[in-house]
Design a protein around this motif. Structure first.
Motif, short mmCIF file in Angstrom:
data_model
loop_
_atom_site.label_atom_id
_atom_site.label_comp_id
_atom_site.label_asym_id
_atom_site.label_seq_id
_atom_site.Cartn_x
_atom_site.Cartn_y
_atom_site.Cartn_z
N GLU A 97 0.84 -1.19 0.00
CA GLU A 97 0.00 0.00 0.00
C GLU A 97 0.88 1.24 0.00
O GLU A 97 2.05 1.19 0.38
N GLY A 98 0.29 2.35 -0.40
CA GLY A 98 0.99 3.62 -0.31
C GLY A 98 1.42 4.16 -1.65
O GLY A 98 1.64 3.41 -2.60
N VAL B 59 -0.65 2.09 8.76
CA VAL B 59 -0.60 2.19 7.30
C VAL B 59 -1.47 3.34 6.80
O VAL B 59 -1.07 4.12 5.92
N GLN B 60 -2.66 3.49 7.36
CA GLN B 60 -3.53 4.59 6.96
C GLN B 60 -2.85 5.94 7.18
O GLN B 60 -3.03 6.87 6.39
N ALA C 101 0.49 5.91 4.48
CA ALA C 101 0.44 5.47 3.08
C ALA C 101 0.60 6.59 2.07
O ALA C 101 0.99 6.34 0.92
N ARG D 139 5.93 3.62 0.54
CA ARG D 139 5.53 2.35 -0.07
C ARG D 139 5.63 1.28 1.02
O ARG D 139 6.73 0.91 1.42
N ILE D 140 4.50 0.82 1.52
CA ILE D 140 4.48 -0.03 2.71
C ILE D 140 4.18 -1.48 2.32
O ILE D 140 3.17 -1.77 1.67
#
Length: 286
Positions: free
Chosen positions: A22-23, A46-47, A50, A54-55
């Motif tokens: 994600e991201g 992550v939210q 992101a 780049r996670i």
């Protein structure tokens, strides 16, 4: 690698790891979860991150959607999995965030595969062996006794009782089984209990050499919860004494700060990355 929605799989010989990317940023960040849970524990972090990074996060072998071969697992296999995942994704090196036992894996990843790790952010690795033989010996002995009790409960098939004991008395504090984790997270914990029991019997977990990080030249941040259990505070102090160049970053919450206070945890990571970039500029300018 094959994907299902935004979950993908990578085969690393004896194991198949479920992972997610994600991201919108370009700098790769690898998140390694702790015992019992899975990659979902990073949702809030992550939210918050992101938009800038780049996670990559994944279920460790034997957890949730990832597989594990039969037989006694080893800490070294988790380390090899992390390095293998990065290689399979074509990521030469990543910033690595590890929580609890995932932080232990991150320590050994940086020690064994330093070229794969650009920097480390570690949240309270449970290296309780560091407490042996000093004024914190009682904390080490208490943690060891409670983990033995949890293992005995799991062995007898009393899975929820063993999980609750570990969660509330070894890891996150009283009441957290019901307040820190929702129903889906508790279900994942129960599903992954057998892997923790296997990990409990792994002799490698007791032989983690934090001093091996002395040869790792990337920036290191140790985050620690302002409300964490005393044993983790003592471990952080022992590691900081061995690694004086390491930055210690207090964050709101406890051992599960990335779950209870994800934005605060994410801000601590941003602070870590500012130090990473400052160090890179200093090196470039000579």
């Amino acid at each position: 690698m094959t994907g299902s929605d935004d979950i993908s799989r990578v085969d690393l010989g004896p194991v198949s790891l479920a992972w997610r990317e994600e991201g919108s940023g370009t700098e790769p960040v690898l998140c390694i979860h702790g015992s019992w849970d899975d990659h979902g524990s990073w949702d809030g972090v992550v939210q918050a991150l992101a938009g800038d990074f780049r996670i990559i996060r994944y279920d460790r072998r034997g957890h949730s959607a990832s597989t594990a071969p039969p037989g006694q697992g080893r800490l070294g296999e988790d380390v090899e999995d992390a390095a293998g995942l990065l290689a399979a994704l074509g990521i030469e090196a990543a910033h690595v965030i590890g929580h609890s036992y995932g932080a232990t894996i991150a320590i050994m990843l940086a020690a064994r595969f330093p070229a794969r790790v650009r920097s480390l952010m570690l949240h309270e690795p449970p290296v309780f062996a560091l407490l042996a033989g000093d004024e914190s010996e009682a904390l080490r002995a208490e943690a060891a006794g409670l983990m033995k009790q949890a293992a005995e409960l799991l062995t007898r098939g009393e899975t929820e009782e063993g999980a609750r004991l570990f969660i509330e008395r070894v890891a996150f504090g009283e009441g957290t089984w019901d307040t820190l984790f929702d129903g889906a997270a508790r279900a994942a914990i129960l599903n992954n209990a057998h892997t923790w029991l296997d990990q409990f019997h792994d002799p490698e977990r007791l032989a983690v050499d934090v001093g091996a990080l002395a040869g790792f030249h990337g920036p290191i941040t140790m985050s620690t919860g302002t409300g964490t259990l005393p044993a983790y505070t003592a471990v952080v102090e022992r590691i900081a004494a061995r690694l004086p160049a390491m930055n210690v970053a207090p964050v709101d919450g406890g051992h599960g700060a990335h779950i209870s206070h994800p934005r605060c945890f994410a801000e601590a990571f941003r602070g870590h990355m500012r130090r990473v970039h400052s160090a890179a500029l200093a090196t470039a300018s000579g």
